[in-house]
Design a protein around this motif. Structure first.
Motif, PDB file in Angstrom:
ATOM      1  N   GLY A 166      -1.824  19.338 -20.868  1.00 32.75           N
ATOM      2  CA  GLY A 166      -2.009  18.635 -22.138  1.00 32.75           C
ATOM      3  C   GLY A 166      -2.878  17.386 -22.045  1.00 32.75           C
ATOM      4  O   GLY A 166      -3.143  16.742 -23.049  1.00 32.75           O
ATOM      5  N   HIS A 167      -3.327  17.033 -20.845  1.00 36.54           N
ATOM      6  CA  HIS A 167      -4.222  15.880 -20.710  1.00 36.54           C
ATOM      7  C   HIS A 167      -5.656  16.353 -20.621  1.00 36.54           C
ATOM      8  O   HIS A 167      -5.997  17.127 -19.728  1.00 36.54           O
ATOM      9  N   ASP A 203      -0.617  28.770 -14.236  1.00 33.35           N
ATOM     10  CA  ASP A 203       0.586  29.225 -14.936  1.00 33.35           C
ATOM     11  C   ASP A 203       1.372  28.090 -15.573  1.00 33.35           C
ATOM     12  O   ASP A 203       1.872  28.210 -16.687  1.00 33.35           O
ATOM     13  N   ILE A 204       1.493  27.005 -14.875  1.00 30.76           N
ATOM     14  CA  ILE A 204       2.352  25.928 -15.370  1.00 30.76           C
ATOM     15  C   ILE A 204       1.571  24.877 -16.145  1.00 30.76           C
ATOM     16  O   ILE A 204       1.951  24.477 -17.235  1.00 30.76           O
ATOM     17  N   LYS A 205       0.443  24.471 -15.584  1.00 32.03           N
ATOM     18  CA  LYS A 205      -0.283  23.347 -16.176  1.00 32.03           C
ATOM     19  C   LYS A 205      -1.268  23.757 -17.278  1.00 32.03           C
ATOM     20  O   LYS A 205      -1.909  22.911 -17.880  1.00 32.03           O
ATOM     21  N   GLY A 206      -1.411  25.070 -17.497  1.00 32.81           N
ATOM     22  CA  GLY A 206      -2.452  25.505 -18.444  1.00 32.81           C
ATOM     23  C   GLY A 206      -3.773  25.641 -17.708  1.00 32.81           C
ATOM     24  O   GLY A 206      -4.303  26.719 -17.535  1.00 32.81           O
TER      25      GLY A 206
END
Ligand code: ATP
Ligand code: MG
Length: 649
Positions: A525-526, A554-557
């Motif tokens: 999201g950053h 997978d986790i952070k986008g």
């Protein structure tokens, strides 16, 4: 930190070096305000410095919805007359227009006066005429970096033909594609080019291109004397065909909006676009930007290291300097031949006053150590410039401290093929500098930052860089494809020109280009500009160059994938990997910690030296089948090695 720099990161404009300069901060503010509030009067005043056959009475006439851009539309002029003939007529025929420094340091230097330039351009123009070229025809110029390349451009302008210059490093496929795209019936080339001691088979490349497309005639300059095949009826030697042409050739009166040239963008983001520039606005824009940005003073030697195959070479080797009656240096070679001191040796040899180059060259030379710089006398230098990519603060400081002895102003000029000339920069007499920031808008330029939804962001903010008002040097269309022009630049945010670049504006109103919008990554999201992570990596003493892209995570986008080139004497190791990860963490924050560090001796670059992140993204995504258009890559071998390296991870 140098003395000139205070703790806030500003670098003060060096007062000693700006004595005599025309533009102070107050001047800038007043002129900038006038260029916006009373735009027509301002630009009519700039246009007045040129010779017009018929003065323009309509100054700006543009709309971004629907898209139609015209400047000085009822004016009539010839840009070649303005760049060459009028200086001779005014008694400056004996001033030096061009200095040619050949690839081989022992080769022959040529100094061409304005009077000689006029004679040479006339000779070329009449030769083109003899081949059948007429007003409006497209002429492809595929030349080495020799004065005849500039003669050919000016000769086209003189007779009203539209030039399309193709960088001499491009392949037959690239030539064929461009010749076909603008339906060009003529090619001007040379037997061979010379770069870094290597011969480039220009004519042979043209021959290979002409297996795929056909033209009416090819004009060939004898440069190296290398053996080439000549097709009877189609190919002509320049020295033969020009032997008996007339010594005069009137300049064709051109409407301000008649096309001047087509130039294909460097292709960092996809298929190159044939950007079209017209006569009057481009002339006014390059004349004005050159004079202010480089603070040119009579008699000085100006050196732009770009190739005439790029817009930088068009605007700041040929048109901008010559319209200002400057002396421009033209360099055939490369920065690292015969050694890494070549640039500085040439600066010393020709007593260069203003030096304009690209971050890619600065980083490469920085890597080789400062001894190459310090062994030459660079006391003639007065001003330094950068263009082409964001310049990492580390490279900026090296340029400033080592080349500029901590004293010279640096103009970091942000602009594009589509903008014709410099748009955002500091002005040497007017602005303090911040390493890594391009600076402030040039006269007439209204930058605006918007978010992904098109909401306008005010004050200090980061977003997508748009320009809300037209300026004289703006491209008018994509040749033969106005829809693509509208789609590419005016459809993302209606009523605005969208640059494709991301940008931050700080509390002082300075603009920081963060890279192309496509290169922004979103980690948990950053949103992060790749330029930021790259600059942090380059700050590490062992790193020479870095390119950062996102990849699906997978986790952070998105995760952060870093390609890193180490300094010449450093070996990769697990310790170094850990150290670099910690280093980025410390510089930017934990959110920017690299997921992958991929060491590589080289990065895929366009022929103009820009990192092609589009390809790096595909490799990081393990999408090796879809690398897209790689025809503008400087060294395709680099890609194969990277793909191999990725497979083994
Ligand atoms: P294509 O449009 O085909 O992808 P390209 O954008 O590389 O190619 P150019 O017009 O040569 O073609 O380059 C303009 C771009 O270069 C700008 O949009 C910007 O991304 C970058 N650029 C140029 N000068 C600067 C600068 N001083 N600071 C930061 N970025 C710069
Ligand atoms: Mg571009």
């Amino acid at each position: 930190m140098t003395e000139a720099e205070d703790r806030s990161g500003w670098v003060k404009r060096p007062t000693a070096a700006i004595e005599g300069t025309g533009c102070t901060l107050e001047d800038y503010q007043a002129l900038y305000a006038r260029s916006i509030e009373d735009s027509d009067t301002f630009w009519a005043g700039q246009a007045d410095r040129l010779d017009w056959i018929k003065d323009p009475t309509v100054i700006a006439n543009w709309s971004y919805d629907p898209v139609s851009i015209k400047w000085f539309e009822d004016g009539v002029l010839n840009i070649c007359h303005n760049a060459v003939d009028r200086h001779v007529a005014a008694g400056h025929g004996a001033s030096t227009a061009l200095i040619f420094e050949p690839d081989d340091p022992a080769g022959e230097v040529r100094r061409i006066t304005y009077a000689e330039l006029q004679a040479e351009v006339i000779r070329m123009a009449n030769t083109l005429r003899k081949m059948g070229v007429t007003k409006g025809d497209r002429v492809t110029i595929y030349m080495p970096m020799v004065p005849e390349g500039a003669f050919a451009m000016l000769a086209c302008a003189r007779i009203g033909a539209i030039h399309s210059v193709i960088f001499g490093g491009f392949s037959p496929e690239a030539i064929a594609g461009r010749v076909e795209d603008c339906r060009s019936d003529w090619i001007v080339t040379a037997d061979e080019g010379l770069r870094g001691g290597k011969r480039i088979p220009l004519k042979a490349n043209v021959d290979a291109a002409l297996d795929k497309v056909s033209v009416k005639a090819v004009l060939v300059l004898r440069h190296t004397g290398g053996e080439v095949a000549m097709t009877a009826g189609r190919d002509h030697w320049y020295h033969e065909l020009s032997a008996d042409v007339a010594a005069d050739c009137p300049c064709e009166p051109m409407q301000a909006e008649d096309p001047l040239f087509i130039l294909y963008t460097s292709g960092s983001t996809g298929k190159p676009k044939g950007v079209l520039h017209t006569t009057g606005g481009y002339a006014v824009w390059t004349e004005t930007t050159f004079r202010h940005v480089f603070d040119y003073r009579e008699g000085e030697v100006f050196w732009c290291t770009a190739d005439i195959g790029w817009v930088t070479g068009h605007s700041y080797i040929v048109y901008g300097p010559l319209l200002n009656r400057a002396t421009a240096l033209m360099f055939e070679g490369v920065p690292n031949y015969p050694d890494h001191d070549r640039f500085w040796q040439v600066c010393d040899k020709h007593q260069v006053n203003i030096f304009y180059t690209a971050p890619t060259a600065i980083r490469a030379l920085m890597r080789e150590g400062e001894g190459h710089v310090t062994k030459h006398d660079l006391s003639s230098l007065r001003l330094l410039g950068s263009v082409g990519e964001p310049i990492n603060p580390e490279a900026w400081r090296w340029y400033h401290d080592t080349v500029g002895k901590g004293e010279l102003p640096i103009v970091d000029t942000w602009w594009q093929t589509e903008t014709g000339g410099v748009m955002i920069t500091t002005l040497p007499g007017a602005h303090d500098m911040k390493p890594g920031s391009a600076g402030r808008p040039f006269f007439g330029i209204c930058p605006q930052l918007v978010d992904a939804e098109g909401e306008v962001l005010d004050g200090a903010a980061e977003g997508n860089l748009c320009i809300t008002r037209s300026w004289p040097g703006q491209a008018r269309t994509v040749y033969g494809d106005h829809d693509r022009f509208v789609q590419t630049y005016f459809s993302t945010y209606s009523g605005k020109y969208f640059t494709g670049d991301g940008c931050r504006r700080d509390e002082d109103g300075y603009y920081w280009i963060t890279g192309r919008v496509d290169d922004v990554i979103n980690v948990s999201g950053h949103r992060m500009g790749t330029a930021e992570v790259e600059s942090a990596l380059v700050l590490h003493p062992n790193v020479s160059e870095a390119a950062v892209v996102g990849f699906p995570h997978d986790i952070k986008g998105q995760g952060i994938y870093c390609y890193v080139t180490l300094n010449a004497d450093v070996a990769e190791s697990e310790d170094l990997t850990a150290e670099l990860r910690a280093h980025v963490r410390k510089e930017i924050g934990p959110i920017a910690t690299p997921d992958h560090l991929h060491f590589t001796p080289g990065l895929p670059k366009t022929r103009s030296g820009k990192i092609m992140r589009r390809i790096l993204r595909k490799i990081a995504e393990n999408d090796h089948g879809a690398l897209g258009d790689t025809s503008t890559l400087a060294d395709p071998g680099v890609v194969d090695a990277l793909v191999e390296g990725r497979r083994n991870r």
